[in-house]
Design a protein around this motif. Structure first.
Motif, mmCIF file in Angstrom:
data_model
loop_
_atom_site.group_PDB
_atom_site.id
_atom_site.type_symbol
_atom_site.label_atom_id
_atom_site.label_comp_id
_atom_site.label_asym_id
_atom_site.label_seq_id
_atom_site.Cartn_x
_atom_site.Cartn_y
_atom_site.Cartn_z
ATOM 1 N N HIS A 93 0.833 -1.191 0.000
ATOM 2 C CA HIS A 93 0.000 0.000 0.000
ATOM 3 C C HIS A 93 0.874 1.249 0.000
ATOM 4 C CE1 HIS A 93 -3.493 2.364 2.116
ATOM 5 N NE2 HIS A 93 -3.247 2.801 0.893
ATOM 6 N N HIS A 94 0.780 2.044 -1.055
ATOM 7 C CA HIS A 94 1.450 3.340 -1.134
ATOM 8 C C HIS A 94 0.404 4.428 -0.930
ATOM 9 C CE1 HIS A 94 5.307 1.877 -2.995
ATOM 10 N NE2 HIS A 94 4.509 0.852 -3.273
ATOM 11 N N TYR A 95 0.633 5.322 -0.001
ATOM 12 C CA TYR A 95 -0.350 6.375 0.279
ATOM 13 C C TYR A 95 0.360 7.577 0.887
ATOM 14 C CZ TYR A 95 0.116 4.578 5.043
ATOM 15 O OH TYR A 95 0.631 4.164 6.247
ATOM 16 N N SER A 96 0.035 8.771 0.421
ATOM 17 C CA SER A 96 0.561 10.029 0.964
ATOM 18 C C SER A 96 2.074 9.987 1.157
ATOM 19 C CB SER A 96 -0.121 10.349 2.308
ATOM 20 O OG SER A 96 -1.504 10.511 2.147
ATOM 21 N N GLN A 97 2.787 9.509 0.147
ATOM 22 C CA GLN A 97 4.250 9.393 0.174
ATOM 23 C C GLN A 97 4.733 8.449 1.269
ATOM 24 O OE1 GLN A 97 5.709 13.438 0.406
ATOM 25 N NE2 GLN A 97 5.310 13.814 -1.764
ATOM 26 N N LYS A 98 3.874 7.532 1.679
ATOM 27 C CA LYS A 98 4.247 6.496 2.641
ATOM 28 C C LYS A 98 3.995 5.134 2.006
ATOM 29 C CE LYS A 98 2.825 9.383 6.562
ATOM 30 N NZ LYS A 98 1.909 9.487 7.739
ATOM 31 N N ARG A 99 4.487 4.101 2.692
ATOM 32 C CA ARG A 99 4.301 2.755 2.174
ATOM 33 C C ARG A 99 4.185 1.773 3.340
ATOM 34 N NH1 ARG A 99 8.601 -0.748 -1.540
ATOM 35 N NH2 ARG A 99 7.150 -2.442 -2.117
ATOM 36 N N ARG A 100 3.229 0.849 3.251
ATOM 37 C CA ARG A 100 3.119 -0.220 4.239
ATOM 38 C C ARG A 100 2.911 -1.538 3.499
ATOM 39 N NH1 ARG A 100 0.237 1.743 8.299
ATOM 40 N NH2 ARG A 100 1.958 1.652 9.785
ATOM 41 N N GLN A 101 3.650 -2.564 3.921
ATOM 42 C CA GLN A 101 3.522 -3.903 3.358
ATOM 43 C C GLN A 101 3.026 -4.848 4.445
ATOM 44 O OE1 GLN A 101 7.731 -3.744 1.909
ATOM 45 N NE2 GLN A 101 6.854 -4.581 0.023
ATOM 46 N N ILE A 102 2.045 -5.654 4.085
ATOM 47 C CA ILE A 102 1.466 -6.620 5.012
ATOM 48 C C ILE A 102 1.479 -7.994 4.358
ATOM 49 C CG2 ILE A 102 -0.625 -7.317 6.262
ATOM 50 C CD1 ILE A 102 -1.407 -4.385 6.412
ATOM 51 N N GLY A 103 1.999 -8.962 5.073
ATOM 52 C CA GLY A 103 1.962 -10.353 4.635
ATOM 53 C C GLY A 103 1.370 -11.204 5.746
ATOM 54 N N MET A 104 0.310 -11.948 5.434
ATOM 55 C CA MET A 104 -0.333 -12.799 6.439
ATOM 56 C C MET A 104 -0.510 -14.205 5.869
ATOM 57 S SD MET A 104 -3.281 -10.404 8.193
ATOM 58 C CE MET A 104 -4.432 -10.615 6.821
ATOM 59 N N GLN A 105 -0.359 -15.187 6.741
ATOM 60 C CA GLN A 105 -0.614 -16.560 6.349
ATOM 61 C C GLN A 105 -1.141 -17.348 7.544
ATOM 62 O OE1 GLN A 105 2.950 -18.751 5.273
ATOM 63 N NE2 GLN A 105 4.212 -17.344 6.471
ATOM 64 N N VAL A 106 -1.809 -18.442 7.225
ATOM 65 C CA VAL A 106 -2.360 -19.294 8.272
ATOM 66 C C VAL A 106 -1.315 -20.322 8.658
ATOM 67 C CG1 VAL A 106 -4.209 -20.882 8.886
ATOM 68 C CG2 VAL A 106 -4.686 -18.948 7.387
ATOM 69 N N GLY A 107 -0.950 -20.339 9.942
ATOM 70 C CA GLY A 107 0.048 -21.265 10.439
ATOM 71 C C GLY A 107 -0.577 -22.494 11.070
ATOM 72 N N ASP A 108 0.213 -23.191 11.851
ATOM 73 C CA ASP A 108 -0.252 -24.403 12.515
ATOM 74 C C ASP A 108 -1.398 -24.081 13.466
ATOM 75 O OD1 ASP A 108 1.725 -25.764 11.201
ATOM 76 O OD2 ASP A 108 3.159 -25.653 12.868
ATOM 77 N N GLY A 109 -2.406 -24.939 13.468
ATOM 78 C CA GLY A 109 -3.534 -24.747 14.354
ATOM 79 C C GLY A 109 -4.430 -23.596 13.986
ATOM 80 N N GLY A 110 -4.251 -23.019 12.788
ATOM 81 C CA GLY A 110 -5.097 -21.923 12.353
ATOM 82 C C GLY A 110 -4.642 -20.559 12.813
ATOM 83 N N ALA A 111 -3.505 -20.473 13.517
ATOM 84 C CA ALA A 111 -3.005 -19.177 13.980
ATOM 85 C C ALA A 111 -2.582 -18.323 12.786
ATOM 86 C CB ALA A 111 -1.832 -19.372 14.923
#
Length: 264
Positions: A93-111
């Motif tokens: 996500h690039h917004y207002s001259q900033k940037r944030r990256q998010i990575g999510m995945q489902v681990g063991d037991g659904g965490a």
């Protein structure tokens, strides 16, 4: 007896054609009825046992004066008995001259395992807890789940817990009216549903305007010979009385015949 049943099941599995459906959808966002907000492209590959979906957004027009925004997102997961189980979600996500990256995945037991750069400074009052994360899907997978449920049932019903890395909310479908649609490459029936956005966790007091959003509307394309109903229009009273409408619709269906190859 078990051996015979297993053999019959294997024969059925390898002799039944599997369908894969590919959708490329382009949308245009408009605020206040006339102000262009930007373009959105969605590329969805939906199979009987899973899905991969990618989306991109680029702001344009008047909104760029205040906050230039570019988003690249993708999600993948499994489909079992018509139910969507997400595995991975990525956002850049690039917004207002900033940037944030998010990575999510489902681990063991659904965490849910999340990597966020830069990390959030505030997590909301209350913050989203582990149980809420486990019970949620990512935003793109929630839309896939909605499209599959509507395609199967032809009804507007159900709540879809969603988690995007910080915010936890429910998307609820209700109502239901079938109408005709003929625009942007799609001609056929659509199901018009009421869409409610219900904030649950991860919000700050200053987000009060985001937690009390009146009901919007989402339209799903009801196509023959498929249990997937892609979105063709979304209207929300917030922000800026926005409408996201379809501008291009392309779909392709591939039937794959699996066979047992003879052993030389």
């Amino acid at each position: 007896m078990r051996l015979i049943l297993s053999a019959l099941a294997a024969l059925f599995m390898f002799a039944t054609p599997a369908a894969a459906e590919r959708f490329v959808l382009r949308y245009e966002g408009v605020g206040l009825g006339v102000v262009p907000l930007g373009g959105i492209t969605v590329d969805a590959d939906v199979r009987e046992d899973g899905y991969d979906v990618a989306a991109s957004m680029q702001s344009s027009g008047f909104i760029n004066v205040f906050e230039r925004t570019a988003i690249e997102a993708s999600a993948s997961g499994d489909i079992r008995n018509g139910a969507v189980f997400w595995r991975r979600y990525d956002l850049d996500h690039h917004y207002s001259q900033k940037r944030r990256q998010i990575g999510m995945q489902v681990g063991d037991g659904g965490a849910v395992i999340a990597e966020i750069t830069p990390n959030y400074r505030l997590w909301g009052q209350p913050a989203t807890n582990d149980e809420q994360r486990r019970l949620s899907r990512d935003p793109l997978s929630s839309m896939v789940a909605m499209s599959i449920d509507v395609g199967q049932t032809r009804r507007c019903t159900g709540a879809y817990p969603t988690f995007d890395g910080r915010f936890h909310y429910l998307l609820e479908l209700a109502g239901g009216e079938i109408d005709r649609f003929d625009d942007a490459g799609y001609q056929g029936d659509v199901l018009k549903c009421s869409l409610a956005y219900i904030a649950v966790a991860g919000y700050e007091p200053r987000d009060a305007g985001r937690t009390r959003i009146p009901h919007g509307e989402v339209w799903f394309a009801l196509m023959p010979d498929t249990s997937f109903a892609p979105v063709v229009r979304i209207a929300t009273p917030w922000p800026r009385r926005s409408v996201i409408r379809l501008t291009e619709f392309r779909s392709a269906r591939v039937d794959v015949q699996y066979t047992n190859a003879p052993t030389p």
